[in-house]
Scaffold this active site. Sequence first.
Site, mmCIF file in Angstrom:
data_model
loop_
_atom_site.group_PDB
_atom_site.id
_atom_site.type_symbol
_atom_site.label_atom_id
_atom_site.label_comp_id
_atom_site.label_asym_id
_atom_site.label_seq_id
_atom_site.Cartn_x
_atom_site.Cartn_y
_atom_site.Cartn_z
ATOM 1 N N THR A 42 -2.363 -8.861 1.268
ATOM 2 C CA THR A 42 -2.052 -7.428 1.246
ATOM 3 C C THR A 42 -1.231 -7.202 -0.023
ATOM 4 O O THR A 42 -1.794 -6.874 -1.060
ATOM 5 C CB THR A 42 -1.348 -6.955 2.522
ATOM 6 O OG1 THR A 42 -2.273 -7.051 3.598
ATOM 7 C CG2 THR A 42 -0.936 -5.487 2.424
ATOM 8 N N HIS A 43 0.080 -7.413 0.034
ATOM 9 C CA HIS A 43 0.866 -7.222 -1.190
ATOM 10 C C HIS A 43 1.239 -8.563 -1.835
ATOM 11 O O HIS A 43 0.954 -8.798 -3.003
ATOM 12 C CB HIS A 43 2.123 -6.406 -0.903
ATOM 13 C CG HIS A 43 1.815 -5.058 -0.345
ATOM 14 N ND1 HIS A 43 0.883 -4.226 -0.910
ATOM 15 C CD2 HIS A 43 2.296 -4.403 0.735
ATOM 16 C CE1 HIS A 43 0.808 -3.103 -0.206
ATOM 17 N NE2 HIS A 43 1.650 -3.198 0.800
ATOM 18 N N CYS A 100 2.851 2.143 3.886
ATOM 19 C CA CYS A 100 3.907 3.167 3.778
ATOM 20 C C CYS A 100 3.317 4.578 3.784
ATOM 21 O O CYS A 100 4.037 5.558 3.999
ATOM 22 C CB CYS A 100 4.720 2.941 2.516
ATOM 23 S SG CYS A 100 3.696 2.665 1.077
HETATM 24 C C1 LIG Z 1 3.988 1.727 8.547
HETATM 25 C C2 LIG Z 1 4.696 0.888 7.519
HETATM 26 C C3 LIG Z 1 5.408 1.512 6.506
HETATM 27 C C4 LIG Z 1 6.060 0.743 5.544
HETATM 28 N N1 LIG Z 1 6.749 1.381 4.539
HETATM 29 C C5 LIG Z 1 7.318 0.645 3.566
HETATM 30 C C6 LIG Z 1 7.960 1.275 2.465
HETATM 31 O O1 LIG Z 1 7.985 2.499 2.353
HETATM 32 N N2 LIG Z 1 8.530 0.482 1.525
HETATM 33 C C7 LIG Z 1 8.498 -0.879 1.592
HETATM 34 O O2 LIG Z 1 9.026 -1.554 0.706
HETATM 35 N N3 LIG Z 1 7.884 -1.507 2.634
HETATM 36 C C8 LIG Z 1 7.299 -0.794 3.603
HETATM 37 N N4 LIG Z 1 6.672 -1.416 4.644
HETATM 38 C C9 LIG Z 1 6.670 -2.870 4.724
HETATM 39 C C10 LIG Z 1 5.519 -3.454 3.914
HETATM 40 O O3 LIG Z 1 4.306 -2.849 4.240
HETATM 41 C C11 LIG Z 1 5.445 -4.962 4.160
HETATM 42 O O4 LIG Z 1 6.673 -5.529 3.802
HETATM 43 C C12 LIG Z 1 4.322 -5.564 3.330
HETATM 44 O O5 LIG Z 1 3.084 -5.120 3.800
HETATM 45 C C13 LIG Z 1 4.362 -7.077 3.348
HETATM 46 O O6 LIG Z 1 3.306 -7.533 2.590
HETATM 47 P P1 LIG Z 1 2.720 -9.005 2.804
HETATM 48 O O7 LIG Z 1 1.592 -9.135 1.852
HETATM 49 O O8 LIG Z 1 3.809 -10.001 2.725
HETATM 50 O O9 LIG Z 1 2.266 -9.055 4.321
HETATM 51 P P2 LIG Z 1 1.237 -8.192 5.176
HETATM 52 O O10 LIG Z 1 1.238 -6.777 4.713
HETATM 53 O O11 LIG Z 1 1.597 -8.457 6.591
HETATM 54 O O12 LIG Z 1 -0.183 -8.807 4.820
HETATM 55 C C14 LIG Z 1 -0.546 -10.101 5.185
HETATM 56 C C15 LIG Z 1 -2.037 -10.254 5.045
HETATM 57 O O13 LIG Z 1 -2.395 -11.562 5.475
HETATM 58 C C16 LIG Z 1 -3.579 -11.500 6.275
HETATM 59 N N5 LIG Z 1 -3.567 -12.643 7.186
HETATM 60 C C17 LIG Z 1 -2.639 -12.946 8.114
HETATM 61 N N6 LIG Z 1 -2.931 -14.087 8.738
HETATM 62 C C18 LIG Z 1 -4.084 -14.532 8.198
HETATM 63 C C19 LIG Z 1 -4.895 -15.669 8.432
HETATM 64 N N7 LIG Z 1 -4.567 -16.584 9.328
HETATM 65 N N8 LIG Z 1 -6.039 -15.811 7.706
HETATM 66 C C20 LIG Z 1 -6.376 -14.877 6.772
HETATM 67 N N9 LIG Z 1 -5.626 -13.789 6.507
HETATM 68 C C21 LIG Z 1 -4.509 -13.624 7.205
HETATM 69 C C22 LIG Z 1 -3.465 -10.168 6.988
HETATM 70 O O14 LIG Z 1 -4.738 -9.707 7.397
HETATM 71 C C23 LIG Z 1 -2.833 -9.283 5.916
HETATM 72 O O15 LIG Z 1 -3.796 -8.657 5.112
HETATM 73 C C24 LIG Z 1 6.009 -0.668 5.622
HETATM 74 C C25 LIG Z 1 5.287 -1.292 6.647
HETATM 75 C C26 LIG Z 1 4.637 -0.522 7.592
HETATM 76 C C27 LIG Z 1 3.847 -1.218 8.670
#
Ligand SMILES: Cc1cc2nc3c(=O)[nH]c(=O)nc-3n(C[C@H](O)[C@H](O)[C@H](O)COP(=O)(O)OP(=O)(O)OC[C@H]3O[C@@H](n4cnc5c(N)ncnc54)[C@H](O)[C@@H]3O)c2cc1C
Length: 451
Positions: A9-10, A42
């Site tokens: 994702t991010h 977000c």
């Molecule tokens: C409604 C909402 C609003 C938000 N607003 C803000 C904001 O305004 N500002 C801010 O800074 N943050 C905000 N956040 C927080 C932010 O979205 C998260 O911190 C961010 O998405 C984290 O990114 P990540 O890539 O670490 O994890 P995630 O977004 O959780 O992505 C992880 C990815 O890994 C994949 N995955 C997981 N397990 C597996 C597996 N076993 N095999 C293959 N793929 C897998 C998932 O499908 C997902 O695509 C918000 C979150 C939400 C839910």
Amino acid sequence: MKIIVIGATHAGTFATQQILTEHPEYDVTVYERNDNLSFLSCGIALWVGDNVSDPNKMFYSSPDALAALGATMRMEHNVTAIDPVARTITATNLISGETLTDHYDKLVFTPGSAPVIPPLPGIQSDRVFLCKNWADAKKLHDNAEHINSAIVIGAGYIGAELAEQYALSGKKVTLIDAFDRVLAKNFDQDITDRVEQLYTDNGTHLALGQKVTGFTTTGKDITVTTDQGTYTADIAVLAVGFRPRTELLRGQVDMLANGAVITDAYMQSSRPEIFAAGDSAAVHYNPTGQDDYIPLATNAVRQGILIGKNIAAPTEKYLGTQASSAVALFDRTLASSGLTAAGAAARNIPVATVTIEQNYRPEFMLTTTPVVASLTWDPTTHQVLGGAFYSAHDVSMSANMISLAIQTKMTIETLAMVDTFFQPNFDQPINWVNAVAMAAVEKAKEAAPAL
Ligand SMILES: Cc1cc2nc3c(=O)[nH]c(=O)nc-3n(C[C@H](O)[C@H](O)[C@H](O)COP(=O)(O)OP(=O)(O)OC[C@H]3O[C@@H](n4cnc5c(N)ncnc54)[C@H](O)[C@@H]3O)c2cc1C
């Protein structure tokens, strides 16, 4: 060099971009369970309230874009096991059902977080919605036009924004939280009291200091029972927090008690060939100097970039975070960075705190409006540890100034006198950030023992 990225994702998207920018010759394979990547969750609440120009613009990258950089994209593949000794992963192709094994030299572990779903009776219901990813966003958005009422459980940022959007679109809203204040983890009472008034003025029923005990779904609605009452609406939305999705590495690398992977400043886990970032990793929280769990996109993006910079060799250190954040509710800006007084008390950290209120620009202007500004500092060293702002004026960037102050270990005395501009369109001769720091200096003098 063969790199496997789990989750995009991010953190995973930025890590992949940075790795392939710095090392186009690397063999990078991305495994992502969903059919999309880089979704900006977000924007979900804004979309639910029809305040998004085009939902497709809530993505800033795509599988094709990462493939164009040279990545092998395995979308709709779920990684089911990691063998850190053999350096292999096992994944299932969610379309064909096939299982495959792949080998890595270095692993980028970015599977993020999962919404907390408490094991409460009746919670598995088609009237209980989650708010995390693109699939959840579509369900919430499509559903919004068919409902007249909603119960939002969790009054953190996500629940607060959803409740606001539902209220603004004329729905009957109940906002439930176990804490006795809204946004209790982000702001102290001098600000949350004002926010609660806004909810009440906009017809939202606040059910605070209440623990949900169960759900009862009928053909037409859902009833949420708490330890103090029952609330019925068309749907309930669960927004009670996130847990790191780190089961695949449990027992294999060092983790915080909640399962977040602990990394060094180069994003390497206790197994140096495994890097972690984003919601599945701990952050270094500068106001306390401790590792902490603060799932924010800001941290995920920066940590992901750092994986790219450090994948070949430890090169650039993570600066840590102040958990700076902001939200807009009912045309008010709320922004904060670092510790609140309540957050410090919960961590047993002694802090001093002060709150001021002043008009953001001079009274001779045709319009002006108050800013509420709070500052939290270490009473011994006078270092700034946190700040929060609330106003009908956009004061969000003030939180970034506090972030800089915390990051650079600035004292309240320095922040009071640091150069900021004055121009009557924008602020007072003493900007509200300087002003709150000056109030802190005065309060610290009063608290100092007489010589
Ligand atoms: C409604 C909402 C609003 C938000 N607003 C803000 C904001 O305004 N500002 C801010 O800074 N943050 C905000 N956040 C927080 C932010 O979205 C998260 O911190 C961010 O998405 C984290 O990114 P990540 O890539 O670490 O994890 P995630 O977004 O959780 O992505 C992880 C990815 O890994 C994949 N995955 C997981 N397990 C597996 C597996 N076993 N095999 C293959 N793929 C897998 C998932 O499908 C997902 O695509 C918000 C979150 C939400 C839910």
